[in-house]
Write a protein that holds these residues in place. Structure first.
Motif, PDB file in Angstrom:
ATOM      1  N   ALA A 582       0.790  -1.228   0.132  1.00  0.00           N
ATOM      2  CA  ALA A 582      -0.178   0.131  -0.044  1.00  0.00           C
ATOM      3  C   ALA A 582       0.908   1.329   0.092  1.00  0.00           C
ATOM      4  O   ALA A 582       0.649   2.277  -0.672  1.00  0.00           O
ATOM      5  CB  ALA A 582      -0.874  -0.011   1.184  1.00  0.00           C
ATOM      6  N   ASN A 583       2.102   1.073   0.670  1.00  0.00           N
ATOM      7  CA  ASN A 583       2.760   2.414   0.880  1.00  0.00           C
ATOM      8  C   ASN A 583       3.681   2.352  -0.807  1.00  0.00           C
ATOM      9  O   ASN A 583       3.668   3.595  -0.977  1.00  0.00           O
ATOM     10  CB  ASN A 583       3.850   2.151   1.840  1.00  0.00           C
ATOM     11  CG  ASN A 583       4.637   3.662   2.005  1.00  0.00           C
ATOM     12  OD1 ASN A 583       3.983   4.580   2.105  1.00  0.00           O
ATOM     13  ND2 ASN A 583       5.932   3.418   2.169  1.00  0.00           N
ATOM     14  N   LEU A 584       4.038   1.289  -1.165  1.00  0.00           N
ATOM     15  CA  LEU A 584       4.645   1.656  -2.307  1.00  0.00           C
ATOM     16  C   LEU A 584       3.751   2.109  -3.495  1.00  0.00           C
ATOM     17  O   LEU A 584       3.962   3.133  -4.505  1.00  0.00           O
ATOM     18  CB  LEU A 584       5.095   0.147  -2.919  1.00  0.00           C
ATOM     19  CG  LEU A 584       6.209  -0.357  -2.138  1.00  0.00           C
ATOM     20  CD1 LEU A 584       6.800  -1.713  -2.668  1.00  0.00           C
ATOM     21  CD2 LEU A 584       7.487   0.486  -2.147  1.00  0.00           C
ATOM     22  N   GLY A 586       0.938   4.008  -2.889  1.00  0.00           N
ATOM     23  CA  GLY A 586       0.626   5.334  -2.415  1.00  0.00           C
ATOM     24  C   GLY A 586       1.711   6.206  -2.964  1.00  0.00           C
ATOM     25  O   GLY A 586       1.376   7.347  -3.287  1.00  0.00           O
ATOM     26  N   ASN A 587       2.962   5.980  -2.910  1.00  0.00           N
ATOM     27  CA  ASN A 587       4.078   6.693  -3.123  1.00  0.00           C
ATOM     28  C   ASN A 587       4.242   6.911  -4.727  1.00  0.00           C
ATOM     29  O   ASN A 587       4.321   8.007  -4.930  1.00  0.00           O
ATOM     30  CB  ASN A 587       5.399   6.156  -2.656  1.00  0.00           C
ATOM     31  CG  ASN A 587       5.809   6.356  -1.232  1.00  0.00           C
ATOM     32  OD1 ASN A 587       5.014   7.050  -0.625  1.00  0.00           O
ATOM     33  ND2 ASN A 587       6.585   5.630  -0.698  1.00  0.00           N
ATOM     34  N   ALA A 588       3.917   5.798  -5.334  1.00  0.00           N
ATOM     35  CA  ALA A 588       3.716   5.836  -6.761  1.00  0.00           C
ATOM     36  C   ALA A 588       2.548   7.084  -7.215  1.00  0.00           C
ATOM     37  O   ALA A 588       2.918   7.585  -8.243  1.00  0.00           O
ATOM     38  CB  ALA A 588       3.569   4.527  -7.421  1.00  0.00           C
ATOM     39  N   THR A 641       9.422  14.166   1.370  1.00  0.00           N
ATOM     40  CA  THR A 641       9.719  15.696   0.470  1.00  0.00           C
ATOM     41  C   THR A 641       8.404  15.994   0.512  1.00  0.00           C
ATOM     42  O   THR A 641       8.057  17.110  -0.455  1.00  0.00           O
ATOM     43  CB  THR A 641      10.177  14.992  -0.884  1.00  0.00           C
ATOM     44  OG1 THR A 641       9.572  14.295  -1.531  1.00  0.00           O
ATOM     45  CG2 THR A 641      11.538  14.810  -0.830  1.00  0.00           C
ATOM     46  N   LYS A 642       7.293  15.768   1.184  1.00  0.00           N
ATOM     47  CA  LYS A 642       5.812  15.956   0.909  1.00  0.00           C
ATOM     48  C   LYS A 642       5.324  16.911   1.969  1.00  0.00           C
ATOM     49  O   LYS A 642       4.073  17.152   2.179  1.00  0.00           O
ATOM     50  CB  LYS A 642       4.948  14.835   1.270  1.00  0.00           C
ATOM     51  CG  LYS A 642       5.323  13.567  -0.127  1.00  0.00           C
ATOM     52  CD  LYS A 642       4.552  12.307  -0.025  1.00  0.00           C
ATOM     53  CE  LYS A 642       5.199  11.507  -0.893  1.00  0.00           C
ATOM     54  NZ  LYS A 642       4.693   9.951  -0.720  1.00  0.00           N
ATOM     55  N   GLY A 643       6.218  17.580   2.785  1.00  0.00           N
ATOM     56  CA  GLY A 643       5.834  18.491   3.574  1.00  0.00           C
ATOM     57  C   GLY A 643       5.069  17.803   4.859  1.00  0.00           C
ATOM     58  O   GLY A 643       5.297  16.944   5.195  1.00  0.00           O
ATOM     59  N   LEU A 649       7.667   8.072   7.246  1.00  0.00           N
ATOM     60  CA  LEU A 649       7.954   6.681   7.858  1.00  0.00           C
ATOM     61  C   LEU A 649       7.523   5.780   7.072  1.00  0.00           C
ATOM     62  O   LEU A 649       8.027   4.535   7.482  1.00  0.00           O
ATOM     63  CB  LEU A 649       6.930   6.731   9.100  1.00  0.00           C
ATOM     64  CG  LEU A 649       7.310   7.598  10.371  1.00  0.00           C
ATOM     65  CD1 LEU A 649       6.233   7.476  11.491  1.00  0.00           C
ATOM     66  CD2 LEU A 649       8.754   7.190  10.982  1.00  0.00           C
ATOM     67  N   GLY A 650       7.010   5.861   5.832  1.00  0.00           N
ATOM     68  CA  GLY A 650       6.367   4.647   5.005  1.00  0.00           C
ATOM     69  C   GLY A 650       7.393   3.792   4.621  1.00  0.00           C
ATOM     70  O   GLY A 650       7.319   2.412   4.981  1.00  0.00           O
ATOM     71  N   LEU A 651       8.614   4.153   4.039  1.00  0.00           N
ATOM     72  CA  LEU A 651       9.508   3.231   3.710  1.00  0.00           C
ATOM     73  C   LEU A 651      10.309   2.755   4.632  1.00  0.00           C
ATOM     74  O   LEU A 651      10.647   1.602   4.751  1.00  0.00           O
ATOM     75  CB  LEU A 651      10.358   3.996   2.460  1.00  0.00           C
ATOM     76  CG  LEU A 651       9.737   4.598   1.189  1.00  0.00           C
ATOM     77  CD1 LEU A 651      10.678   5.067   0.146  1.00  0.00           C
ATOM     78  CD2 LEU A 651       9.404   3.009   0.535  1.00  0.00           C
TER      79      LEU A 651
HETATM   80 MG    MG Z   1       4.981   6.973   1.749  1.00  0.00          MG
END
Ligand code: MG
Ligand code: ATP
Length: 700
Positions: A582-584, A586-588, A641-643, A649-651
């Protein structure tokens, strides 16, 4: 000291070093007189140094006296005035000088007083009478011998009579004399005793002591604590004694020191033994000495002076030897101490070097006296800071927390502990502990960056867990009414009376409702993590993640391209694997702000590293890609880098979970205009291996 004038007139003693000693003493005396005319000596702190200084000052004081009474007056006044506390309070209420005097030689007025005290009418001309020669005290009437009521003259008629004055009897005895020999002096015994007797009479606690007379009217009334008498024999066989009635306690050790001072007093009185005793005596005293030849008197005086000086010399030699021995011993001790201090110092600096803290010491003038290696690299930047003032070196630190806390430690003697941030290039947090010492302060810097980050992570994780729980309970609550609505819609849809258009609306509502149910059950599954590893179908997990993100994918205009086998099973914790994927995904989506494609590929593969069988899930996007600097830090906690929209913490958590499964997470990324995007490859072994996962990335 014997007046120099008289001495120079006397013939030199053959083979004696008296003259050089006298010469030396005379020079010293002059230096001393110029040096400390106001010197005070406190009996409460009277030591060897005071003994020597006071003895010497006393001899100077009595120089050039005109009579024995004059010398004695100067001595008692000196002792009364100079034996005092640092605040100028006199130590002694009363200081008196007594001397035995032959009845025959008494001045007329004293003779009258003596006659009144006599038991017999016709005393022997040589009857010794204890005569008050001089007196000095706190009361005005104690400063003139003529005003003395009962002590001006006491005839010593018999041993029994002397015994009736216990203090006098004890004084004579404690001075090492027989009362008998004082009453009937024998020239042979005199010479011998004169050379050895310089004892002291000492009553440490005068209060209630039977030896000390006038307990109520004097001892009690004037707070007399101790009584000290010291004196000796004169060549004529006469006894002299100085008695101190002291308001401060005189210890036995202090009393002993007055033996040597007694010799000084004797030297002051000696020149007058055959000359003028009282001030009123005529300059050339006529009388019984006329028949004696001047040469004999001089010889006798010289012998006595020599003997006294020898005694003084040997007393001072003893003192010098004692002090030298003490000096030698303390010197040895000092050397040993210095060596031990050196060893301790070396051990301490080795310890301060070995510690993982940065340590520096500042003296009371804020100068650096020590920096360990770590402190050097931290703040010295290759410059030698020893001896330099910290605030001159770092003026920008004045007024900061460092300044406030260090001053607290230095000026108020407080232990201080505080945390401070050092901006880049250090970019670290330090816990600073500063201890005050006599020499200044010691500051210890402990790097607490990791601890602070861990604490922060813990806080975030707790927050996330709480949010997860909340989401799960919401999903659970929503599920029940959803079921009811689904059933109701089913019933509505089955109604034959509905128009075709209404039926199509109901069907649409059912479709949307199904999506809501799927989302809530996904949320529930996220939360309910199993404690045991089980078989996980990664295709199904990928599908569920895509379902969860369908809304965001559509909104971001991201096209999903899937390449799934029918199933791909590994052993693991489904909830955790879902969280990683989900994090991968979400980041994409976050990286594809302008839309694009998301490739999701699942396939059975062998590990490239060790050939273990497993499944690789590739999550690739055509998003912005990452710079080398960003890519190097993405697995650090809190790096984002998303403010405020990202926690960073995701990765970091994902990598941890992958490691737990013995898997591997790698990436390739590119920011190139022609080919931008990121590919994350997640490899999970079919059976959870023990090897830790590694992260790395390639960049094109
Ligand atoms: Mg993330
Ligand atoms: N696919 C990607 N494309 C570009 N940058 C990415 C991608 N994945 C991760 N990053 C970068 O890595 C950073 C860290 O990602 P991570 O998932 O750890 O935290 P986050 O997404 O910022 O916040 P969150 O805790 O909400 O996930 C991101 O802020 C982003 O800069």
């Amino acid at each position: 000291m014997v007046p120099p004038k008289n001495l120079s007139e006397l013939p030199k003693a053959p083979g004696s070093c008296v003259s050089s000693l006298v010469q030396e003493s005379r020079e010293n005396a002059m230096v001393e007189a110029a040096h400390d005319p106001q010197g005070r000596y406190d009996l409460a702190e009277f030591g060897l140094k005071e003994m020597i200084e006071c003895g010497r000052a006393l001899r100077i004081e009595s120089q050039n006296s005109a009579t024995m009474e004059d010398a004695a007056r100067r001595i008692v006044s000196f002792l009364h005035g100079k034996l005092s506390s640092a605040y100028g309070q006199t130590n002694c209420a009363l200081v008196r000088c007594f001397k035995t005097h032959r009845f025959f030689d008494l001045p007329v007025e004293l003779e009258k007083v003596a006659r009144k005290a006599l038991l017999q009418n016709d005393p022997s001309p040589s009857l010794p009478c204890l005569t008050l020669l001089a007196t000095a005290g706190d009361r005005p009437e104690w400063n003139d011998r003529r005003t003395s009521q009962g002590h001006a003259v006491i005839p010593l008629e018999s041993v029994e009579l002397v015994e009736r004055a216990p203090m006098i009897a004890a004084l004579i005895r404690q001075m090492g004399l027989e009362i008998e020999s004082t009453l009937y002096p024998d020239p042979q015994i005199i010479l011998d005793s004169e050379q050895h007797t310089f004892n002291v009479f000492h009553v440490e606690n005068a209060n209630g002591d039977p030896l000390i007379p006038a307990q109520k009217g004097f001892v009690g009334a004037y707070g007399i604590s101790s009584v000290l008498g010291f004196g000796g024999l004169l060549p004529s066989g006469e006894l002299f004694a100085i008695i101190l009635f002291s308001k401060v306690r005189i210890t036995r050790e202090t009393a002993e020191l007055f033996r040597t001072i007694a010799l000084g007093v004797k030297l002051a009185l000696l020149p007058f033994t055959r000359g003028r005793i009282f001030d009123d005596d005529p300059i050339n005293r006529p009388g019984r000495h006329l028949e004696e030849n001047l040469k004999t008197i001089q010889d006798e005086q010289l012998r006595s002076e020599t003997a006294t000086l020898q005694l003084l010399l040997s007393a001072l030699e003893d003192t010098a030897l004692y002090q030298t021995r003490r000096l030698h011993l303390s010197n040895q001790k000092l050397v040993l101490q210095a060596e031990s201090v050196q060893r301790q110092g070396a051990r301490l600096s080795a310890m301060l070097e070995a510690t993982s803290d940065a340590v520096f010491l500042l003296d009371r003038e804020w100068r650096f006296t020590f920096l360990n290696h770590y402190a050097q690299t931290l703040i010295a930047n290759g410059v030698d800071l020893i001896g330099q003032n910290v605030w001159e070196l770092f003026p920008h630190a004045v007024g900061t927390n460092f300044w406030v806390e260090y001053r607290k430690a230095m000026l108020e003697g407080q232990d201080v502990k505080f945390q401070e941030y050092y901006p880049p290039p250090l970019d670290r947090w330090f816990e600073v502990h500063a201890f005050p010492s006599d020499d200044g302060i010691a500051a210890f810097f402990h790097d607490v960056t990791d601890r602070r980050r861990q604490e922060e992570t813990l806080r975030q994780t707790e927050k996330l867990a709480a949010a997860g729980k909340l989401a799960a309970s919401l999903a659970h609550e929503i599920n029940n009414p959803l079921e009811a609505i689904t059933n109701l819609l089913y019933l509505v849809g089955g109604d034959e009376r509905l128009s075709a258009e209404t039926k199509s609306f109901v069907a649409l509502a059912e479709g949307e409702l199904k999506r809501v149910s799927e989302i809530t059950s996904q949320m529930l599954r996220f939360h309910r993590q199993s404690t045991f590893a089980s078989e996980v179908n990664l295709v199904a997990v990928c599908e569920s993640v895509l379902a969860l993100y369908k809304g965001r994918l559509d909104q971001a205009n991201v096209k999903v391209i899937k390449a799934f086998p029918s199933s791909a099973v590994v052993t693991g914790y489904e909830g955790e694997i879902r969280q990683v994927l989900a994090n991968l995904v979400g980041n994409a989506i976050d990286a594809s702000r302008l839309g694009g494609s998301l490739w999701l590929k699942v396939r059975y593969r062998k590990s490239l590293q060790d050939g273990r069988p497993g499944v690789t899930v590739t999550v690739a996007d055509s998003g912005s890609g990452m710079s080398k600097a960003v890519a190097a830090r993405i697995f650090e906690p809190f790096f984002t880098t998303k403010g405020i929209t990202g926690s960073g913490l995701g990765l970091w958590i994902s990598l941890d979970l992958v490691k737990k499964h013995g898997g591997r997470l790698s990436l390739r990324t590119s920011e190139l205009f022609s080919r931008h995007g990121t590919v994350f490859s997640l490899f999970l072994p079919a059976d959870m291996g023990r090897e830790a996962a590694r992260s790395d990335f390639e960049r094109e």
